[in-house]
Design an enzyme around this catalytic site. Structure first.
Site, PDB file in Angstrom:
ATOM      1  N   HIS A 431      -4.008  -0.300   4.594  1.00 36.22           N
ATOM      2  CA  HIS A 431      -2.994   0.765   4.513  1.00 36.22           C
ATOM      3  C   HIS A 431      -2.123   0.653   5.764  1.00 36.22           C
ATOM      4  O   HIS A 431      -2.600   0.890   6.872  1.00 36.22           O
ATOM      5  CB  HIS A 431      -3.639   2.153   4.480  1.00 36.22           C
ATOM      6  CG  HIS A 431      -4.380   2.429   3.203  1.00 36.22           C
ATOM      7  ND1 HIS A 431      -4.875   3.665   2.874  1.00 36.22           N
ATOM      8  CD2 HIS A 431      -4.705   1.633   2.163  1.00 36.22           C
ATOM      9  CE1 HIS A 431      -5.474   3.619   1.695  1.00 36.22           C
ATOM     10  NE2 HIS A 431      -5.384   2.387   1.253  1.00 36.22           N
TER      11      HIS A 431
HETATM   12  C1  LIG Z   1      -8.215  -4.481  -1.770  1.00 40.28           C
HETATM   13  C2  LIG Z   1      -7.168  -3.427  -1.662  1.00 40.28           C
HETATM   14  C3  LIG Z   1      -7.340  -2.212  -2.301  1.00 40.28           C
HETATM   15  C4  LIG Z   1      -6.344  -1.238  -2.216  1.00 40.28           C
HETATM   16  N1  LIG Z   1      -6.511  -0.081  -2.932  1.00 40.28           N
HETATM   17  C5  LIG Z   1      -5.521   0.845  -2.927  1.00 40.28           C
HETATM   18  C6  LIG Z   1      -5.619   2.001  -3.748  1.00 40.28           C
HETATM   19  O1  LIG Z   1      -6.575   2.164  -4.509  1.00 40.28           O
HETATM   20  N2  LIG Z   1      -4.622   2.908  -3.701  1.00 40.28           N
HETATM   21  C7  LIG Z   1      -3.542   2.756  -2.870  1.00 40.28           C
HETATM   22  O2  LIG Z   1      -2.683   3.649  -2.845  1.00 40.28           O
HETATM   23  N3  LIG Z   1      -3.406   1.655  -2.095  1.00 40.28           N
HETATM   24  C8  LIG Z   1      -4.360   0.688  -2.110  1.00 40.28           C
HETATM   25  N4  LIG Z   1      -4.229  -0.451  -1.362  1.00 40.28           N
HETATM   26  C9  LIG Z   1      -3.013  -0.597  -0.523  1.00 40.28           C
HETATM   27  C10 LIG Z   1      -1.838  -1.129  -1.327  1.00 40.28           C
HETATM   28  O3  LIG Z   1      -2.117  -2.413  -1.802  1.00 40.28           O
HETATM   29  C11 LIG Z   1      -0.600  -1.135  -0.448  1.00 40.28           C
HETATM   30  O4  LIG Z   1      -0.345   0.188  -0.013  1.00 40.28           O
HETATM   31  C12 LIG Z   1       0.639  -1.622  -1.170  1.00 40.28           C
HETATM   32  O5  LIG Z   1       0.445  -2.882  -1.756  1.00 40.28           O
HETATM   33  C13 LIG Z   1       1.826  -1.695  -0.202  1.00 40.28           C
HETATM   34  O6  LIG Z   1       2.971  -2.075  -0.918  1.00 40.28           O
HETATM   35  P1  LIG Z   1       4.197  -2.834  -0.243  1.00 40.28           P
HETATM   36  O7  LIG Z   1       5.103  -3.259  -1.330  1.00 40.28           O
HETATM   37  O8  LIG Z   1       4.793  -1.992   0.804  1.00 40.28           O
HETATM   38  O9  LIG Z   1       3.588  -4.095   0.523  1.00 40.28           O
HETATM   39  P2  LIG Z   1       2.726  -5.311  -0.015  1.00 40.28           P
HETATM   40  O10 LIG Z   1       1.989  -4.952  -1.227  1.00 40.28           O
HETATM   41  O11 LIG Z   1       1.988  -5.808   1.170  1.00 40.28           O
HETATM   42  O12 LIG Z   1       3.834  -6.384  -0.456  1.00 40.28           O
HETATM   43  C14 LIG Z   1       4.637  -7.053   0.487  1.00 40.28           C
HETATM   44  C15 LIG Z   1       4.957  -8.440  -0.064  1.00 40.28           C
HETATM   45  O13 LIG Z   1       5.899  -9.024   0.833  1.00 40.28           O
HETATM   46  C16 LIG Z   1       5.597 -10.398   1.003  1.00 40.28           C
HETATM   47  N5  LIG Z   1       6.140 -10.815   2.296  1.00 40.28           N
HETATM   48  C17 LIG Z   1       5.769 -10.384   3.525  1.00 40.28           C
HETATM   49  N6  LIG Z   1       6.529 -10.955   4.479  1.00 40.28           N
HETATM   50  C18 LIG Z   1       7.380 -11.781   3.831  1.00 40.28           C
HETATM   51  C19 LIG Z   1       8.414 -12.649   4.283  1.00 40.28           C
HETATM   52  N7  LIG Z   1       8.723 -12.756   5.568  1.00 40.28           N
HETATM   53  N8  LIG Z   1       9.096 -13.394   3.349  1.00 40.28           N
HETATM   54  C20 LIG Z   1       8.802 -13.265   2.013  1.00 40.28           C
HETATM   55  N9  LIG Z   1       7.827 -12.448   1.541  1.00 40.28           N
HETATM   56  C21 LIG Z   1       7.141 -11.704   2.454  1.00 40.28           C
HETATM   57  C22 LIG Z   1       4.078 -10.441   0.951  1.00 40.28           C
HETATM   58  O14 LIG Z   1       3.648 -11.737   0.580  1.00 40.28           O
HETATM   59  C23 LIG Z   1       3.750  -9.372  -0.087  1.00 40.28           C
HETATM   60  O15 LIG Z   1       3.607  -9.911  -1.382  1.00 40.28           O
HETATM   61  C24 LIG Z   1      -5.178  -1.466  -1.432  1.00 40.28           C
HETATM   62  C25 LIG Z   1      -5.012  -2.681  -0.774  1.00 40.28           C
HETATM   63  C26 LIG Z   1      -5.989  -3.668  -0.893  1.00 40.28           C
HETATM   64  C27 LIG Z   1      -5.763  -4.977  -0.208  1.00 40.28           C
END
Ligand SMILES: Cc1cc2nc3c(=O)[nH]c(=O)nc-3n(C[C@H](O)[C@H](O)[C@H](O)COP(=O)(O)OP(=O)(O)OC[C@H]3O[C@@H](n4cnc5c(N)ncnc54)[C@H](O)[C@@H]3O)c2cc1C
Ligand code: SF4
Length: 491
Positions: A431
């Site tokens: 998180h």
């Molecule tokens: C095992 C696990 C269980 C979880 N369970 C829950 C849950 O039950 N409920 C909940 O609310 N949350 C949960 N989470 C947290 C949740 O996954 C995250 O809050 C959420 O994915 C965040 O979304 P985001 O789009 O901000 O970032 P991310 O999902 O991290 O996506 C960011 C993306 O950007 C890409 N990226 C990063 N830097 C670059 C770059 N420089 N160039 C190109 N691409 C890049 C990455 O590869 C990634 O795919 C869990 C996480 C994990 C790992």
């Protein structure tokens, strides 16, 4: 129209897009969809690959997310997942809405940074509803309690607490496409589409959208380029597959790469116009990193090995019951936070003879909790991250309180021994929040309330970096609702 392709296979011009989004996780996917609904042509650049149904998390954790930690080693955790769909492909699908107090945490907690959100909770409500419909989670709360949750719920009730079925973005087993109890699904990509995610719910892959979404994966965005004051002109990318460097022009660029990688990208984007990185005039980018405080209590009793429900491995959603009795409990230190819930180990057999409880609360965001860049580079030519994070006395006291309550519940359920697992997050967590804080004052925040970087016309951050307080709940639903709120205002 949607295209999802490895960037090396994409043959069309790359200068034809209205908006470039960095990252295809739930925040980037929500932003892209919202803009495509308005007829825009959106390019998502994603570093990771396409996860297959049933995939495990570990192969989708990239080495570029490693960081130097307090041990002076490169032993920082690879946070969330690096793939099309981001961490949501592997999450536990816990889907809470935040409450008003999460956006006004300064009445309870201390910080040397802006801690209140610059918006009211009412501004998120319509977007929560939209995301719930998009994820097809009208069944939220219908997922049956697991055998272990039934015992935990009975213990909570007998202590006078109030157990509730977990709000899950998973179609329940009774639904024709519902959960098939294939595993203990934390850290797994659902093989049958029962668990809602960027890919399984067609958030980006929707041919009915008036605009278009093109997802090009295998592409690491190294930095945002600038040729004039307050304007991004392009992004510089690296394609590890072909060792190629590429410059893609941008009209607008939205960082959605999570609260570690978005701030790292802004810091890497140094130029004569932004010598400290984009948005970093006041040395705020990367500061206020918030990972929540959390821990696990695992109860055991040898007798449970002979009782059919607890002697069986756990399969299905890892978390099916919670209590929010401690959210604003009068005897909770600071009177604020957090959540206590069942969570099974992702290895089904590891649950045999055990009850496992997780607790979490939003941490105090302090400026000393931050990420910075080292002078050294990794194998992709990216400056290595340094990760500095420690909890405050208030954080520790709140965690100790939640641990005591979880232990009390386990003892009531019959646990004879209780083991604690307290990550304390000094090497990372899943998180991630707070490293590009939102507000109206450019001296105290990196972006305005709509995600636009102060002093820039066309650079935005729309992931959890802009969450000034991390909240006392699992964040993805709020990350998506807030991303939609900001994307709707992007002109
Ligand atoms: C095992 C696990 C269980 C979880 N369970 C829950 C849950 O039950 N409920 C909940 O609310 N949350 C949960 N989470 C947290 C949740 O996954 C995250 O809050 C959420 O994915 C965040 O979304 P985001 O789009 O901000 O970032 P991310 O999902 O991290 O996506 C960011 C993306 O950007 C890409 N990226 C990063 N830097 C670059 C770059 N420089 N160039 C190109 N691409 C890049 C990455 O590869 C990634 O795919 C869990 C996480 C994990 C790992
Ligand atoms: S347990 Fe259910 S929701 Fe989880 S991965 Fe298996 S089928 Fe999907």
């Amino acid at each position: 129209m949607t295209t999802i392709q490895h960037i090396a296979a994409y043959k069309k011009p790359l200068d034809a897009f209205d908006v470039v989004v960095v990252g295809s996780g739930p925040s980037g996917a929500t932003v892209a969809r919202t803009l495509a609904e308005q007829g825009k042509a959106v390019l998502i650049l994603e570093f990771g690959g396409l996860p297959s149904p049933g995939a495990a998390l570990t192969p989708h954790q990239a080495t570029f997310t490693k960081a130097v930690t307090y041990t002076e080693q490169m032993d920082g955790n690879p946070w969330t997942a690096c793939c099309v769909g981001g961490g949501m492909q592997f999450y536990s699908a816990i889907t809470f809405r935040y409450r008003a107090a999460d956006l006004r945490a300064s009445q309870f907690l201390e910080s040397d940074m802006a801690i209140d959100w610059p918006i009211e909770i009412q501004e998120l409500n319509e977007h929560y509803a939209y995301i719930e419909a998009l994820l097809g989670i009208e069944h939220m709360g219908d997922y049956p309690l697991s055998a272990r949750a039934t015992r935990i719920a009975a213990a909570m009730s007998s202590l006078g607490y109030h157990p509730h079925p977990m709000p899950l973005a998973i179609l329940p087993p009774q639904h024709p496409h519902g959960c098939g109890y294939c595993a203990a699904c934390d850290s797994r990509c659902c093989p049958m589409g029962a668990k809602a995610s960027v890919i399984t719910r067609s958030i980006i892959n929707d041919d009915g959208l008036p605009g278009s979404i093109t997802v090009l994966y295998g592409c690491l965005v190294k930095r945002i380029l600038q040729e004039s004051e307050g304007q991004a002109s392009g992004v510089e990318c690296y394609i590890p597959f072909s060792s190629q460097r590429l410059r893609i022009p941008v009209a607008k660029v939205v960082c959605c790469s999570n609260a570690i990688q978005s701030s790292a990208l802004l810091l890497r984007s140094r130029s004569s116009f932004a010598p400290r990185g984009i948005g970093n005039e006041h040395d705020l980018v990367g500061r206020g990193l918030s990972l929540k405080v959390s821990g696990y209590s695992i109860g055991s009793n040898r007798r449970w090995l002979k009782e059919a429900d607890l002697a069986a491995p756990h399969r299905g959603a890892p978390a099916t019951v919670y209590t929010d009795d401690f959210y604003q409990a009068p005897d909770m230190p600071t009177r604020f936070g957090g959540l206590i819930y069942e969570v099974a180990s992702p290895v089904p057999e590891e649950n045999i003879g055990h009850l496992r409880i997780h607790y979490l609360a939003g941490d105090e965001p302090w400026s000393h909790n931050r990420i910075t860049l080292e002078d050294k580079e990794d194998e992709f030519g990216i400056p290595i991250l340094r990760f500095q994070y420690r909890n405050t006395a208030n954080d520790e006291a709140r965690l100790a309180y939640l641990t005591a309550r979880a232990d009390e519940i386990l003892r009531e359920a019959g646990a004879v021994t209780i083991r604690h697992d307290r990550p304390m997050h000094r090497k990372g967590a899943s998180h991630l929040h707070g490293t590009a804080r939102a507000g109206v004052d450019p001296a105290r925040s990196v972006v305005d309330p709509l995600g636009k970087v102060h002093g820039y016309d066309n650079v935005y951050v729309m992931d959890a970096s802009v969450m000034n307080f991390a909240g006392n709940w699992n964040p993805t639903h709020t990350i998506m609702a807030n991303a939609r709120r900001m994307a709707l205002a992007l002109r």
